[in-house]
Design a protein around this motif. Structure first.
Motif, PDB file in Angstrom:
ATOM      1  N   HIS A   1      -4.252   3.792   5.153  1.00 53.20           N
ATOM      2  CA  HIS A   1      -3.736   2.835   4.164  1.00 53.20           C
ATOM      3  C   HIS A   1      -4.510   2.955   2.861  1.00 53.20           C
ATOM      4  CE1 HIS A   1      -2.280   1.051   7.952  1.00 53.20           C
ATOM      5  NE2 HIS A   1      -1.256   0.707   7.215  1.00 53.20           N
TER       6      HIS A   1
ATOM      7  N   HIS B   1       4.846   0.366  -0.223  1.00 53.05           N
ATOM      8  CA  HIS B   1       5.684  -0.698   0.318  1.00 53.05           C
ATOM      9  C   HIS B   1       4.935  -2.018   0.420  1.00 53.05           C
ATOM     10  CE1 HIS B   1       4.072   2.148   3.248  1.00 53.05           C
ATOM     11  NE2 HIS B   1       3.870   1.147   4.091  1.00 53.05           N
TER      12      HIS B   1
ATOM     13  N   TYR C   1      10.510  -0.719   9.641  1.00 54.35           N
ATOM     14  CA  TYR C   1      10.333  -2.154   9.821  1.00 54.35           C
ATOM     15  C   TYR C   1      11.596  -2.707  10.493  1.00 54.35           C
ATOM     16  CZ  TYR C   1       6.496  -2.464   6.300  1.00 54.35           C
ATOM     17  OH  TYR C   1       5.330  -2.362   5.607  1.00 54.35           O
TER      18      TYR C   1
ATOM     19  N   HIS D   1       0.625   4.979   2.013  1.00 56.85           N
ATOM     20  CA  HIS D   1      -0.123   5.581   3.113  1.00 56.85           C
ATOM     21  C   HIS D   1      -1.082   6.620   2.525  1.00 56.85           C
ATOM     22  CE1 HIS D   1       3.171   4.244   6.111  1.00 56.85           C
ATOM     23  NE2 HIS D   1       2.266   3.302   5.892  1.00 56.85           N
TER      24      HIS D   1
ATOM     25  N   GLU E   1       7.674   5.048   7.672  1.00 60.57           N
ATOM     26  CA  GLU E   1       7.476   3.854   8.502  1.00 60.57           C
ATOM     27  C   GLU E   1       8.828   3.182   8.727  1.00 60.57           C
ATOM     28  OE1 GLU E   1       4.241   1.538   7.165  1.00 60.57           O
ATOM     29  OE2 GLU E   1       4.487  -0.004   8.689  1.00 60.57           O
TER      30      GLU E   1
ATOM     31  N   HIS F   1       0.826  -1.219   0.000  1.00 60.23           N
ATOM     32  CA  HIS F   1       0.000   0.000   0.000  1.00 60.23           C
ATOM     33  C   HIS F   1       0.857   1.265   0.000  1.00 60.23           C
ATOM     34  CE1 HIS F   1       0.892  -1.063   4.242  1.00 60.23           C
ATOM     35  NE2 HIS F   1       1.132   0.241   4.346  1.00 60.23           N
TER      36      HIS F   1
HETATM   37 ZN    ZN Z   1       2.625   1.069   5.762  1.00 56.90          ZN
END
Ligand code: ZN
Ligand code: PAN
Length: 194
Positions: free
Chosen positions: A160, A138, A101, A92, A99, A90
């Motif tokens: 999203h 991403h 991770y 944002h 973001e 998706h």
């Molecule tokens: Zn995300």
């Protein structure tokens, strides 16, 4: 103003299971129809067992500006044809929200693209902090034989946008070539700039 109470949430670093998870989202192949390149392989798998592709343990943090949302994602090992199991992916909704991770277990890739379809790929291992800058769509992919598990944290008001990716796909896909992951052009990609 009502303050949120501080808390600690326990989760297992290998399996990604979060004890206090508010929700467990389970995505099966039928939830992501049309996203894999090999349509015949997708249809065969849908008829055979409609496998569970990934699971997301979500936090109890409110989706508001100023909050930091977090979750763990578990992508199961497997392929649709040659293409490794992956998330839907998706942008944002608020494009300028980034973001982070953190790889916990297994082997994966973070695939990204700009709105114009400029692709990037970042390999993720246990201990990799993979950064998703603002404006990049991403998606994550499990290229290993074990579950690929990672932690994610992002701004509470990001939202999203799945629809754009449902139409475009990603410019690159990860396929197995001689039992090794290879990044190749996605034959089904529809450029957003067209
Ligand atoms: Zn995300
Ligand atoms: C992640 C993703 C999660 C599942 O928490 O939401 O890995 O992937 P999809 O949302 O693409 O199904 C994230 O990027 N949140 O913003």
């Amino acid at each position: 103003m009502k303050l949120l109470e501080p808390f600690g949430a326990e989760f297992d670093l290998k399996s990604g299971v979060m004890q206090s998870a508010k929700h467990l989202i389970q995505r099966h192949l039928s939830d992501m129809r049309g996203m894999y390149a090999d349509v015949a392989a997708e249809n065969a798998l849908l008829e055979a067992n409609n496998p569970m592709i990934y699971e997301v343990y979500t936090s109890e943090v409110p989706e508001e500006a100023g909050q930091v949302l977090y979750c763990t994602t578990v992508i199961h090992p497997g392929r649709v044809g040659d293409e490794y199991f992956m998330t839907k992916g998706h942008f944002h909704s608020l494009r300028d929200r980034g973001e982070i991770y953190l790889g916990l277990s297994g082997e994966g890739y973070l695939l990204l693209q700009t709105e114009e379809g400029e692709p990037r790929a970042v390999a993720m291992h246990p201990g990799t902090a993979a950064y998703v800058p603002p404006y990049w769509a991403h998606r994550t992919v499990n290229v290993g034989k074990e579950p690929f598990v990672f932690f994610a944290a992002w701004p509470g008001d990001s939202g999203h946008d799945y629809g754009t990716i449902e139409k475009m796909g990603f410019p690159q896909i990860l396929v197995s070539r001689g039992d090794k992951p290879a990044l190749v052009k996605n034959p089904r990609f529809v450029s957003g700039a067209d």
